[in-house]
Design a protein around this motif. Sequence first.
Motif, PDB file in Angstrom:
ATOM      1  N   ALA A   1      -3.416   7.771   6.183  1.00 47.94           N
ATOM      2  CA  ALA A   1      -4.903   6.901   5.846  1.00 47.94           C
ATOM      3  C   ALA A   1      -4.631   7.128   4.405  1.00 47.94           C
ATOM      4  N   LYS A   2      -3.004   6.996   3.929  1.00 50.37           N
ATOM      5  CA  LYS A   2      -2.816   7.174   2.945  1.00 50.37           C
ATOM      6  C   LYS A   2      -3.413   7.202   1.709  1.00 50.37           C
TER       7      LYS A   2
ATOM      8  N   THR B   1      -7.689   6.396  -1.876  1.00 52.92           N
ATOM      9  CA  THR B   1      -6.939   6.127  -0.970  1.00 52.92           C
ATOM     10  C   THR B   1      -6.871   4.068  -0.738  1.00 52.92           C
TER      11      THR B   1
ATOM     12  N   ALA C   1       0.741  -1.324  -0.046  1.00 48.60           N
ATOM     13  CA  ALA C   1      -0.013  -0.230  -0.062  1.00 48.60           C
ATOM     14  C   ALA C   1       1.088   1.127   0.112  1.00 48.60           C
TER      15      ALA C   1
ATOM     16  N   SER D   1      -5.357   1.387   0.814  1.00 48.07           N
ATOM     17  CA  SER D   1      -5.141   0.188   1.920  1.00 48.07           C
ATOM     18  C   SER D   1      -4.292  -1.158   1.465  1.00 48.07           C
ATOM     19  N   GLU D   2      -4.175  -2.086   2.438  1.00 45.99           N
ATOM     20  CA  GLU D   2      -3.198  -3.491   1.901  1.00 45.99           C
ATOM     21  C   GLU D   2      -4.195  -4.563   1.127  1.00 45.99           C
TER      22      GLU D   2
END
Length: 149
Positions: A82-83, A106, A19, A108-109
């Motif tokens: 929050a990437k 956005t 991510a 996430s992994e």
Amino acid sequence: MANLTADSVVASAAIKSPADKFFNFFRYNMNEIINIFPEAFNGVELLEGEEGTVGCVKRWSYILGGIPMTATEKIEAIDEGAKSLTIAVVEGDLLLLYKSFQGILTVSEGLAEWTLVFEKATPDTPPPEDYVPLANTLCTLVDAFLLLN
């Protein structure tokens, strides 16, 4: 006249790259998109600011549905925790159809998600659904690139 409010569509793609690496690509190396996805993106120019910082402004040339288009975008917000990266279109073809247009990435992994937030110029303006497959393909190609590099 009807009161028009912001609406949104979401494009999401499964990713295999880390991510952090995926998020940082879009933050710092987004210009590489013209090499990764030249069928859709054929030009980018930094107009002001510094790459990867709030306030950075770029003009993109791209093709959607066989039609050449341009968009000038500005990074409005970056949330490293929050990437998340928020980009607003400030000029270009999209603003002929929408009063405002914003893309929020956005990461996430295992998942990259683009939320496209827009305000229609008229009640008859269609939602920007053509951008969903574009965003999905972009995420898939960037993920493949990051896994090799």
